[in-house]
Design an enzyme around this catalytic site. Structure first.
Site, PDB file in Angstrom:
ATOM      1  N   LEU A 286       0.947  -1.002   0.095  1.00  0.00           N
ATOM      2  CA  LEU A 286      -0.010  -0.157   0.157  1.00  0.00           C
ATOM      3  C   LEU A 286       0.844   1.253   0.136  1.00  0.00           C
ATOM      4  O   LEU A 286       1.895   1.300   0.855  1.00  0.00           O
ATOM      5  CB  LEU A 286      -0.870   0.007   1.255  1.00  0.00           C
ATOM      6  CG  LEU A 286      -2.118  -0.655   1.449  1.00  0.00           C
ATOM      7  CD1 LEU A 286      -2.776  -0.740   2.722  1.00  0.00           C
ATOM      8  CD2 LEU A 286      -3.093  -0.497   0.319  1.00  0.00           C
ATOM      9  N   ASP A 287       0.599   1.995  -0.968  1.00  0.00           N
ATOM     10  CA  ASP A 287       1.606   3.299  -0.916  1.00  0.00           C
ATOM     11  C   ASP A 287       1.335   3.986   0.542  1.00  0.00           C
ATOM     12  O   ASP A 287       0.569   3.862   1.421  1.00  0.00           O
ATOM     13  CB  ASP A 287       1.182   4.327  -2.030  1.00  0.00           C
ATOM     14  CG  ASP A 287      -0.140   4.957  -2.059  1.00  0.00           C
ATOM     15  OD1 ASP A 287      -0.401   5.579  -1.045  1.00  0.00           O
ATOM     16  OD2 ASP A 287      -0.999   4.614  -2.969  1.00  0.00           O
ATOM     17  N   LYS A 288       2.461   4.899   0.694  1.00  0.00           N
ATOM     18  CA  LYS A 288       2.671   5.510   2.054  1.00  0.00           C
ATOM     19  C   LYS A 288       1.330   6.385   2.283  1.00  0.00           C
ATOM     20  O   LYS A 288       1.107   6.513   3.457  1.00  0.00           O
ATOM     21  CB  LYS A 288       3.814   6.579   1.918  1.00  0.00           C
ATOM     22  CG  LYS A 288       4.327   6.847   3.277  1.00  0.00           C
ATOM     23  CD  LYS A 288       5.779   7.752   3.178  1.00  0.00           C
ATOM     24  CE  LYS A 288       6.206   8.194   4.482  1.00  0.00           C
ATOM     25  NZ  LYS A 288       7.712   8.963   4.337  1.00  0.00           N
TER      26      LYS A 288
ATOM     27  N   SER B 265      -1.734   5.838   1.810  1.00  0.00           N
ATOM     28  CA  SER B 265      -2.803   4.923   1.776  1.00  0.00           C
ATOM     29  C   SER B 265      -2.759   4.041   3.331  1.00  0.00           C
ATOM     30  O   SER B 265      -1.737   3.876   3.828  1.00  0.00           O
ATOM     31  CB  SER B 265      -3.111   3.997   0.537  1.00  0.00           C
ATOM     32  OG  SER B 265      -3.127   4.600  -0.553  1.00  0.00           O
TER      33      SER B 265
END
Length: 230
Positions: free
Chosen positions: A98-100, A102
């Site tokens: 999950l990107d930072k 999210s």
């Protein structure tokens, strides 16, 4: 067993990451630089980044409720890295990312084969997200998102998009392009302000049971995957 597959069986990393480590000359077999074609057993002396691989470990699986601000890249020198939030004493890594910016459900494991079955596109495992955008949308937005839009030189696969409120919807994907949902929304003229993963396959995140920043072990038998490759 091929070296990359063996490293994933030992819980060192996923098979893809193992291939990257071999390519970067971070792996040695019996004192020499490793090759992608190496076949190994438990009797071989294998080092990864200078650390001895001790053989296959018991398979572990954890659910982790990732908060915003945690980077899924395992970099011990980064105070915001997921490295500092893993279960103590366990050598596990995230299944996908999950990107930072999210938040939500992240699975942690040392099972390379399980990791491959969850993230490889050919296996079509569902991932569900709740998304808030910067302004109200209409039915046309949901139709465009679900039908597929251009992202990074390809057209995203058909997916399910259902409105919840004027600016919030759920989306169920069976692929995982880099920052895919954010790029899909941007193509349609919207900006994602909150992205929250609530489900992977049959595993659902309950924030009351598993608060942000916490993890819990789960039995591998609790995870039910779609077996048919499409």
């Amino acid at each position: 067993m091929r070296l990359a597959k063996y490293l994933s069986h030992c819980g060192v990393c996923s098979r893809r990451q193992a291939s990257r480590l071999i390519e970067a000359a971070e792996v040695t077999v019996n004192g020499r630089p490793a090759n992608h074609i190496d076949h190994v057993t438990e009797t071989d002396h294998i080092l990864v980044s200078g650390l001895l691989v001790k053989g296959p470990a018991p398979k572990q699986l954890y659910m982790y409720h990732k908060p915003v601000g945690i980077d899924c890249k395992l970099r011990p020198d980064d105070p915001n890295s997921l490295s500092h939030h893993l279960p103590p004493g366990e050598r596990v890594y995230p299944i996908g990312r999950l990107d930072k910016d999210s938040r939500g459900l992240l699975l942690l494991t040392n099972d390379g084969e399980l990791c491959n079955r969850l993230i490889h596109p050919k296996h079509h495992q569902e991932k569900e997200y709740r998304v808030v955008v910067d302004r109200p949308f209409d039915e046309q937005f949901c139709a465009r998102m679900s039908a597929g839009v251009p992202v990074d030189g390809t057209i995203t696969q058909v997916c399910r998009v259902e409105p919840i409120t004027a600016d919030t919807f759920t989306i169920v994907l069976k692929q995982g392009l880099n920052r895919q949902i954010r790029k899909m929304a941007r193509y349609c003229g919207y900006r994602v302000v909150d992205l929250y993963r609530v489900r992977i396959a049959n595993l659902k995140l309950d924030a009351q049971v598993l608060p942000a920043g916490h993890y819990q072990p789960i039995a591998l038998t609790q995870l039910k995957l779609e077996e048919q490759e499409k």
